[in-house]
Structure formats: C-alpha cells, structure tokens
Design a protein around this motif. Sequence first.
Motif, mmCIF file in Angstrom:
data_model
loop_
_atom_site.group_PDB
_atom_site.id
_atom_site.type_symbol
_atom_site.label_atom_id
_atom_site.label_comp_id
_atom_site.label_asym_id
_atom_site.label_seq_id
_atom_site.Cartn_x
_atom_site.Cartn_y
_atom_site.Cartn_z
ATOM 1 N N GLY A 144 0.853 -1.183 0.000
ATOM 2 C CA GLY A 144 0.000 0.000 0.000
ATOM 3 C C GLY A 144 0.883 1.225 0.000
ATOM 4 N N ASP A 145 0.396 2.294 0.611
ATOM 5 C CA ASP A 145 1.161 3.545 0.686
ATOM 6 C C ASP A 145 2.038 3.533 1.937
ATOM 7 O OD1 ASP A 145 2.140 6.024 0.292
ATOM 8 O OD2 ASP A 145 0.279 7.109 0.670
ATOM 9 N N PHE A 146 3.034 2.633 1.926
ATOM 10 C CA PHE A 146 3.901 2.474 3.084
ATOM 11 C C PHE A 146 5.311 3.000 2.849
ATOM 12 C CE2 PHE A 146 0.696 -0.769 4.068
ATOM 13 C CZ PHE A 146 0.458 -0.494 5.409
ATOM 14 N N GLY A 147 5.514 3.807 1.853
ATOM 15 C CA GLY A 147 6.840 4.373 1.628
ATOM 16 C C GLY A 147 7.692 3.491 0.748
ATOM 17 N N MET A 208 -1.892 -4.250 5.101
ATOM 18 C CA MET A 208 -2.361 -3.431 3.985
ATOM 19 C C MET A 208 -3.066 -2.179 4.458
ATOM 20 S SD MET A 208 -4.237 -6.759 2.302
ATOM 21 C CE MET A 208 -4.690 -7.340 3.960
ATOM 22 N N ASP A 209 -3.162 -1.188 3.546
ATOM 23 C CA ASP A 209 -4.117 -0.111 3.744
ATOM 24 C C ASP A 209 -5.404 -0.522 3.025
ATOM 25 O OD1 ASP A 209 -3.607 0.284 1.045
ATOM 26 O OD2 ASP A 209 -2.467 2.119 1.321
ATOM 27 N N ARG A 210 -6.452 0.295 3.093
ATOM 28 C CA ARG A 210 -7.751 -0.107 2.545
ATOM 29 C C ARG A 210 -7.713 -0.291 1.028
ATOM 30 N NH1 ARG A 210 -12.026 0.077 6.045
ATOM 31 N NH2 ARG A 210 -11.493 0.912 8.109
ATOM 32 N N SER A 211 -6.988 0.574 0.349
ATOM 33 C CA SER A 211 -6.910 0.464 -1.099
ATOM 34 C C SER A 211 -6.239 -0.847 -1.512
ATOM 35 C CB SER A 211 -6.115 1.652 -1.671
ATOM 36 O OG SER A 211 -5.962 1.536 -3.060
ATOM 37 N N ALA A 212 -5.152 -1.192 -0.840
ATOM 38 C CA ALA A 212 -4.452 -2.439 -1.149
ATOM 39 C C ALA A 212 -5.308 -3.645 -0.785
ATOM 40 C CB ALA A 212 -3.118 -2.494 -0.400
ATOM 41 N N PHE A 213 -6.048 -3.562 0.328
ATOM 42 C CA PHE A 213 -6.925 -4.669 0.716
ATOM 43 C C PHE A 213 -7.983 -4.930 -0.353
ATOM 44 C CE2 PHE A 213 -11.075 -5.832 2.542
ATOM 45 C CZ PHE A 213 -10.781 -7.122 2.969
ATOM 46 N N ALA A 214 -8.594 -3.842 -0.853
ATOM 47 C CA ALA A 214 -9.637 -3.994 -1.880
ATOM 48 C C ALA A 214 -9.048 -4.642 -3.133
ATOM 49 C CB ALA A 214 -10.248 -2.628 -2.211
ATOM 50 N N TRP A 215 -7.848 -4.245 -3.500
ATOM 51 C CA TRP A 215 -7.219 -4.778 -4.712
ATOM 52 C C TRP A 215 -6.816 -6.247 -4.534
ATOM 53 C CZ3 TRP A 215 -1.813 -5.651 -6.093
ATOM 54 C CH2 TRP A 215 -1.621 -5.882 -7.465
ATOM 55 N N LEU A 216 -6.176 -6.571 -3.403
ATOM 56 C CA LEU A 216 -5.700 -7.935 -3.179
ATOM 57 C C LEU A 216 -6.861 -8.921 -3.024
ATOM 58 C CD1 LEU A 216 -2.679 -7.435 -0.738
ATOM 59 C CD2 LEU A 216 -2.605 -7.994 -3.157
ATOM 60 N N SER A 217 -7.907 -8.511 -2.307
ATOM 61 C CA SER A 217 -9.042 -9.420 -2.110
ATOM 62 C C SER A 217 -9.750 -9.703 -3.443
ATOM 63 C CB SER A 217 -10.030 -8.838 -1.099
ATOM 64 O OG SER A 217 -10.489 -7.557 -1.505
ATOM 65 N N SER A 218 -9.839 -8.693 -4.300
ATOM 66 C CA SER A 218 -10.487 -8.908 -5.604
ATOM 67 C C SER A 218 -9.644 -9.805 -6.510
ATOM 68 C CB SER A 218 -10.732 -7.563 -6.298
ATOM 69 O OG SER A 218 -9.512 -6.944 -6.652
ATOM 70 N N GLN A 219 -8.341 -9.848 -6.268
ATOM 71 C CA GLN A 219 -7.443 -10.674 -7.085
ATOM 72 C C GLN A 219 -7.355 -12.115 -6.582
ATOM 73 O OE1 GLN A 219 -5.837 -9.478 -9.897
ATOM 74 N NE2 GLN A 219 -7.066 -7.648 -9.536
ATOM 75 N N GLY A 220 -7.996 -12.408 -5.461
ATOM 76 C CA GLY A 220 -7.952 -13.761 -4.916
ATOM 77 C C GLY A 220 -6.640 -14.107 -4.228
ATOM 78 N N VAL A 221 -5.894 -13.085 -3.805
ATOM 79 C CA VAL A 221 -4.594 -13.312 -3.149
ATOM 80 C C VAL A 221 -4.774 -13.653 -1.669
ATOM 81 C CG1 VAL A 221 -2.374 -12.236 -2.572
ATOM 82 C CG2 VAL A 221 -3.442 -11.770 -4.789
ATOM 83 N N SER A 273 0.158 3.514 7.056
ATOM 84 C CA SER A 273 -0.382 4.137 5.851
ATOM 85 C C SER A 273 -1.708 4.792 6.207
ATOM 86 C CB SER A 273 -0.580 3.081 4.753
ATOM 87 O OG SER A 273 -1.271 3.645 3.664
ATOM 88 N N ASN A 274 -1.692 6.108 6.396
ATOM 89 C CA ASN A 274 -2.910 6.842 6.777
ATOM 90 C C ASN A 274 -3.572 6.218 8.005
ATOM 91 O OD1 ASN A 274 -2.618 8.569 4.521
ATOM 92 N ND2 ASN A 274 -3.585 7.021 3.215
ATOM 93 N N ASN A 275 -2.733 5.707 8.923
ATOM 94 C CA ASN A 275 -3.215 5.063 10.148
ATOM 95 C C ASN A 275 -4.104 3.854 9.864
ATOM 96 O OD1 ASN A 275 -1.932 6.827 11.984
ATOM 97 N ND2 ASN A 275 -3.518 8.373 11.596
ATOM 98 N N GLU A 276 -3.926 3.238 8.685
ATOM 99 C CA GLU A 276 -4.676 2.039 8.327
ATOM 100 C C GLU A 276 -3.755 0.830 8.405
ATOM 101 O OE1 GLU A 276 -7.766 4.189 5.203
ATOM 102 O OE2 GLU A 276 -6.190 2.863 4.457
ATOM 103 N N PHE A 277 -4.269 -0.223 9.063
ATOM 104 C CA PHE A 277 -3.431 -1.388 9.330
ATOM 105 C C PHE A 277 -4.338 -2.621 9.251
ATOM 106 C CE2 PHE A 277 -1.293 -4.444 12.010
ATOM 107 C CZ PHE A 277 0.056 -4.213 11.812
ATOM 108 N N ILE A 278 -4.433 -3.199 8.059
ATOM 109 C CA ILE A 278 -5.334 -4.343 7.838
ATOM 110 C C ILE A 278 -4.485 -5.595 7.614
ATOM 111 C CG2 ILE A 278 -7.158 -5.277 6.372
ATOM 112 C CD1 ILE A 278 -7.848 -2.335 5.668
ATOM 113 N N TYR A 279 -4.807 -6.637 8.368
ATOM 114 C CA TYR A 279 -4.019 -7.866 8.337
ATOM 115 C C TYR A 279 -4.743 -8.936 7.532
ATOM 116 C CZ TYR A 279 -1.188 -11.759 10.159
ATOM 117 O OH TYR A 279 -0.369 -12.837 10.289
ATOM 118 N N GLY A 280 -3.996 -9.669 6.709
ATOM 119 C CA GLY A 280 -4.575 -10.767 5.942
ATOM 120 C C GLY A 280 -3.554 -11.852 5.696
#
Length: 302
Positions: A144-147, A208-221, A273-280
């Motif tokens: 995600g947007d983690f630098g 992940m951040d939310r944007s990366a989560f949405a992308w990865l989940s849709s890709q079946g990763v 990343s924007n204080n978003e921290f989603i684990y998968g």
Amino acid sequence: MDKLKQAYERMGLPENASKEEVEQRFSILARQARSRKQRQSSSDPESAEDSFAEISSAYRLILGLDDQRTVDQFTEKEYGKYKKFAGAAEKTDHFFHYYKFHLLGGILVIALLIYGIQIYLNYQAEQERLANLPPIDLSVMFIGDFGNQESDELEIAENALLAQFPEWKRTAVMITYLPTLPEGQTDFVLQQKAVITLMTEKPDAFIMDRSAFAWLSSQGVLRNLDAEAAGLFQPHLPPDSAMKAKAAEDTAEHIYGIDLSSSPLAQKLPLKSNNEFIYGLRTGGNNDAKALHFITNYIKPE
C-alpha cells in the motif's frame, strides 16, 4: 642520390624544383611521350614505350623523395624533442593511434569482468550470511502507501515485529508500494510492478491499507478468514474489524482481512499508511500457525 639527380635531369628540372613544378613538368612530358608513341607506333613502338617508362620512373622517384621529406619533417617536429628516444616515442604513438580502440575494448572487458566477479563475490557472501541466520518465523509484506523499500526501513520494521514476539528468532519484511488511487501511466506501472512482486514473492501474511486490501481481495490473493473470525479470533475481535470483500471467482462476501488500526501493538509499528493497518493471510500459505498467532496477539488488549 645519383639516381635522384638523374631523375631530375631526365625531367629537365633543377634539384630544388617544387612539387607543383614536378607535377606540371610530368604532365607536359607525358603528353609529348604519348604524341611520339602515336607517330612511332609503326616504325619504333618499343622506343616510345621506353621513353614514357623512363619519365614515369623519374616522376615516381622524385615524388617519393618529396613524400619522405614531408614525413621526416613531421617526425622531426613531433618526436625530435625526444632525441635518442625519438624512434621509440614514434612507435609508441603509432601503436596507440592504430590500436586505441582495441585497448579501450580490452579495458572495458577487464572492467566488466572485475564488476562481474565483485557481484558474484557479494552474492556468495550474502548467501553465506543468510545461511548462517536462523529460519524465518514469519514473513510479512507491507503493501500500500507504506513508503519506499529502503534497507533501513526494512530492518527497523523487522526488529519492531521481532520485539513483539520474543519467542521468535527472525522475521522478514517486504515493502511494496501501491498507489492509493491509481491515476495516470506512472501509477499503472507501479501497480504492474506490484503484480510482478506478488508473483515472485510468497509472504506468509500481508499488512495493507484499505486500497491495497480492496485490490488484493479482488485478485484472490487473500485467504478466507470466516472460520477464524467465528472461532479463534471471536473472543477478542473488536466490533466491525472483520473486513469483508468479494473475490473475482466468488460472488459471495467473505472475511479476507482484520482491521487492526486501533490495536496497541499496531500503533508501535514504524510503518503506517494513513493510520490504516489491515491484516490478511496469503492464499495457499504454509505458515498458518504463526500467522494466526500473530493476529491473535494483535487483537488481544494489552
């Protein structure tokens, strides 16, 4: 020198005649010789041929001497300062003039060879270093947007994760930048780079951040976490922290991530990343036990 003197006499010129005078005189004599040849072609053809041959021989001898004088003058001007070493200096200069591209090519080949050897030695040293390290307990990809993926950031993140699990010996961290809102050619290239990274790297888990989560989940990763959310995680799972999404090959919604943005342990991690921290978890991962242990510790209150 007698031959040279005779050559000037044959052409009817003084010995100090210039090159231009020699050229003009040869043209005149050559025309005269051809004219005589035509007149004598029936009576004495060999005499006419011999006359022209003598003129040509004298002309070549004189011009050869003139060219040699020019070379000698140039050599004296260029190499006379070296005195007794003039010959060696001239040979060295000629060598570098004619073989400079060969030398440059040889130097380039040697430089590339040294560079290749250095890369190989560095690779061997790195492989030896990695072989001496303890096995990886958990590998995590921040996506995600983690630098940027700088070595010091990776080391800081790895040490931060390791400090939260004293029983572990080693963690591995990867950072893959993914634009929050892809726009334009640059963001498209970065997204394609992330796709390639996901194809080559096999982390146990994703942060992940939310944007990366949405992308990865849709890709079946990401792996379906429905059972864990209803069982293992349920006693301490914060309200609304189960993140649902639809995968490309599944029309039903499932839990693919756990939002740990408010977790005290998550707040101690140096990469956010924007204080978003989603684990998968990665689909098909072979380190589920430690990956689930990780998330269980994060959802528990300190």
